[in-house]
Design a protein around this motif. Structure first.
Motif, PDB file in Angstrom:
ATOM      1  N   UNK A 169     103.044  32.165   8.449  1.00  0.00           N
ATOM      2  CA  UNK A 169     103.344  33.450   9.095  1.00  0.00           C
ATOM      3  C   UNK A 169     103.065  34.619   8.154  1.00  0.00           C
ATOM      4  N   UNK A 170     103.383  34.461   6.876  1.00  0.00           N
ATOM      5  CA  UNK A 170     103.078  35.535   5.921  1.00  0.00           C
ATOM      6  C   UNK A 170     101.561  35.733   5.808  1.00  0.00           C
ATOM      7  N   UNK A 173     103.837  43.038  13.425  1.00  0.00           N
ATOM      8  CA  UNK A 173     104.222  44.421  13.745  1.00  0.00           C
ATOM      9  C   UNK A 173     102.997  45.329  13.809  1.00  0.00           C
ATOM     10  N   UNK A 174     103.106  46.466  14.454  1.00  0.00           N
ATOM     11  CA  UNK A 174     102.002  47.438  14.444  1.00  0.00           C
ATOM     12  C   UNK A 174     101.633  47.804  13.003  1.00  0.00           C
ATOM     13  N   UNK A 175     100.340  47.764  12.702  1.00  0.00           N
ATOM     14  CA  UNK A 175      99.892  47.931  11.322  1.00  0.00           C
ATOM     15  C   UNK A 175      98.824  49.012  11.227  1.00  0.00           C
ATOM     16  N   UNK A 176      98.631  49.448  10.004  1.00  0.00           N
ATOM     17  CA  UNK A 176      97.617  50.449   9.699  1.00  0.00           C
ATOM     18  C   UNK A 176      96.509  49.762   8.912  1.00  0.00           C
ATOM     19  N   UNK A 177      95.399  49.479   9.572  1.00  0.00           N
ATOM     20  CA  UNK A 177      94.302  48.755   8.930  1.00  0.00           C
ATOM     21  C   UNK A 177      93.606  49.580   7.856  1.00  0.00           C
ATOM     22  N   UNK A 178      93.784  50.892   7.873  1.00  0.00           N
ATOM     23  CA  UNK A 178      93.127  51.770   6.899  1.00  0.00           C
ATOM     24  C   UNK A 178      94.040  52.118   5.735  1.00  0.00           C
ATOM     25  N   UNK A 229     110.054  36.994  13.709  1.00  0.00           N
ATOM     26  CA  UNK A 229     109.978  36.591  12.308  1.00  0.00           C
ATOM     27  C   UNK A 229     109.011  37.468  11.524  1.00  0.00           C
ATOM     28  N   UNK A 230     107.869  37.810  12.092  1.00  0.00           N
ATOM     29  CA  UNK A 230     106.912  38.664  11.367  1.00  0.00           C
ATOM     30  C   UNK A 230     107.474  40.070  11.163  1.00  0.00           C
ATOM     31  N   UNK A 231     108.240  40.590  12.134  1.00  0.00           N
ATOM     32  CA  UNK A 231     108.912  41.883  11.927  1.00  0.00           C
ATOM     33  C   UNK A 231     109.932  41.771  10.797  1.00  0.00           C
ATOM     34  N   UNK A 232     110.643  40.653  10.772  1.00  0.00           N
ATOM     35  CA  UNK A 232     111.638  40.431   9.730  1.00  0.00           C
ATOM     36  C   UNK A 232     110.967  40.324   8.365  1.00  0.00           C
ATOM     37  N   UNK A 246     120.966  41.383  11.222  1.00  0.00           N
ATOM     38  CA  UNK A 246     121.041  41.419  12.681  1.00  0.00           C
ATOM     39  C   UNK A 246     119.967  40.526  13.305  1.00  0.00           C
ATOM     40  N   UNK A 247     118.748  40.594  12.776  1.00  0.00           N
ATOM     41  CA  UNK A 247     117.635  39.816  13.334  1.00  0.00           C
ATOM     42  C   UNK A 247     117.853  38.320  13.142  1.00  0.00           C
ATOM     43  N   UNK A 248     118.376  37.936  11.981  1.00  0.00           N
ATOM     44  CA  UNK A 248     118.636  36.511  11.748  1.00  0.00           C
ATOM     45  C   UNK A 248     119.716  35.992  12.694  1.00  0.00           C
ATOM     46  N   UNK A 249     120.776  36.787  12.880  1.00  0.00           N
ATOM     47  CA  UNK A 249     121.837  36.358  13.783  1.00  0.00           C
ATOM     48  C   UNK A 249     121.343  36.329  15.222  1.00  0.00           C
ATOM     49  N   UNK A 250     120.540  37.318  15.587  1.00  0.00           N
ATOM     50  CA  UNK A 250     119.968  37.351  16.935  1.00  0.00           C
ATOM     51  C   UNK A 250     119.119  36.107  17.185  1.00  0.00           C
TER      52      UNK A 250
END
Length: 426
Positions: A377-378, A207-212, A343-346, A285-289
């Motif tokens: 992935x983590x 997902x979009x992240x904040x490196x700072x 998966x990473x968003x989840x 929802x994401x798991x079912x999707x």
């Protein structure tokens, strides 16, 4: 009358039957004595004189001043002719040699220890000449010549193969400048190390992240994962007004042990968090999707029919972000890259619910994946797979027995795993 033959043989004298007697030399041990010399190549003439010198310091001619035995002293022999110098090459050790001198008058043989020297020779006319340095190419050529003459059939074939593969350097002298110029032009377009790292970070399937970010909660902002339009359609109240047995049927994906445990724990607490309930609903929802996308062909209409409880806004959001269409078709496709992104968003949402310390084994069982693949992935999200410390257990309110389970911990400053270099083959 026959002549009498006169025998020319010498008659044996009376003293010839006497036995030889041997005695040891009574001379001082350090006195200069006989020396045995071995000339393996050129032998000098009998008129060549040699001198014996003591080594181990300033060389000096030996006399009778030392107390040590002459044969035991480190010595060298040197002599010269008009054209050749002779000198000791080495003095063999481990053997003891004796020289006997027989006196015919007394019949006594005197025995005395003697050192042995192997002598080498130097041609005087060649001393001023420096030896010619042998290049690597000359050594290879000489080795190839020996192989061609005395080598086996296999060795000769190897030599011929090496000759065929040899690069003619002289033929490339005319294009060296052109090659260097083309290499410089090509390397100018290569990115720097920092630019390559920035490109790799921007293309990560996370997902979009904040490196700072200075705290874990700021690394993956909530609405970078769940857009605000979709967030407003999620409702937490239905889960709070029913009992435990009625909560699970409200979820689109009902077989997640991780979701059910967290949902029960939150709803039964004294102050249930509606934000976390809505996050758990979205994870469901994401798991079912994901399950539906893997098992069947995707389509917006079909997806809305399958997920009757999902709002059209959420369905459109999942389809737009986690599917892609081929050029020749408008039908959305669920590729492996999109699955990783889903998966990473989840997992970013799971970290938020777990206060950024998630049990990956439980999630792996829910997704029918290996724990190792889920841990990978983590890690790609900047997490460390490790056991909790006592401080972490106290902060999360977990019992001491949870210290034996490894969890994915998100820490700041954010650090992504570095790419592994290729191993050198032995």
């Amino acid at each position: 009358m026959a002549s009498t033959s006169v025998s020319k043989k010498r008659k044996r004298e009376a003293g010839d039957d006497a036995k030889a007697s041997f005695v040891l030399s009574t001379q001082p041990k350090s006195q200069l004595g006989p020396v045995l010399a071995n000339f393996p190549s050129v032998k000098p003439s009998k008129s060549t004189t040699f001198s014996c010198y003591q080594t181990g310091g300033n060389a000096k001619a030996l006399g009778d001043a030392d107390d040590a035995e002459f044969a035991e002293l480190p010595t060298l022999i040197a002599g010269e002719t008009d054209s050749v110098d002779f000198h000791s090459a080495n003095q063999p050790t481990g053997c003891r040699y004796l020289v006997g001198v027989h006196d015919k008058k007394t019949g006594i043989t005197t025995i005395r220890p003697a050192p042995v020297h192997t002598l080498a020779r130097d041609v005087k006319a060649l001393k001023s000449l420096e030896p010619i340095a042998v290049s690597v190419l000359q050594r290879l050529e000489a080795r190839a010549a020996l192989g061609e003459t005395f080598g086996t059939k296999k060795a000769k074939l190897a030599i011929k193969a090496q000759e065929r593969n040899k690069v003619d350097v002289s033929a490339m002298e005319t294009v060296v400048d052109h090659l260097q110029e083309s290499i410089q032009k090509s390397t100018q377009a290569l990115p720097s190390k920092e630019e390559a790292q920035a490109t790799a970070d921007s293309t990560r399937l996370v997902p979009p992240y904040n490196a700072e970010a200075t705290v874990p909660s700021e690394v993956y902002p909530l609405h970078n994962i769940i857009p605000e339009a979709e967030w407003r359609t999620l409702a937490a109240t239905p889960f709070l007004v029913v009992g435990q047995m009625q909560r699970t049927p409200l979820l689109p994906f009902q077989r997640s042990q991780w979701i059910n445990q967290h949902l029960h724990s939150i709803c039964e607490s004294s102050s249930p968090s509606k934000t976390n309930i809505k996050i758990l609903l979205y994870i469901s929802y994401m798991m079912f999707f994901r399950k539906f996308a893997i098992q069947s062909n995707l389509g917006k209409v079909v997806l809305e029919e399958k997920l009757a409880s999902m709002s059209p806004v959420v369905a459109d959001g999942l389809l737009s972000r986690f599917t892609e269409s081929a050029r020749s078709s408008s039908k959305p496709q669920f590729t492996s890259q999109k699955e990783t992104l889903l998966l990473t968003h989840m997992f970013a949402l799971c970290l938020r619910v777990d206060d950024y310390a998630t049990d990956t084994e439980l999630i792996a069982r829910d997704l029918s994946q290996s724990t190792q693949s889920i841990n990978t992935l983590f890690k790609s999200m900047g997490c460390q797979i490790t056991k909790l410390t006592l401080t972490d257990l106290k902060r999360l309110g977990l019992p001491d027995g949870a210290a034996g389970t490894k969890r994915a911990l998100l820490k700041v400053p954010l650090e992504f795993p570095k790419p592994r270099g290729k191993r050198r083959r032995k």
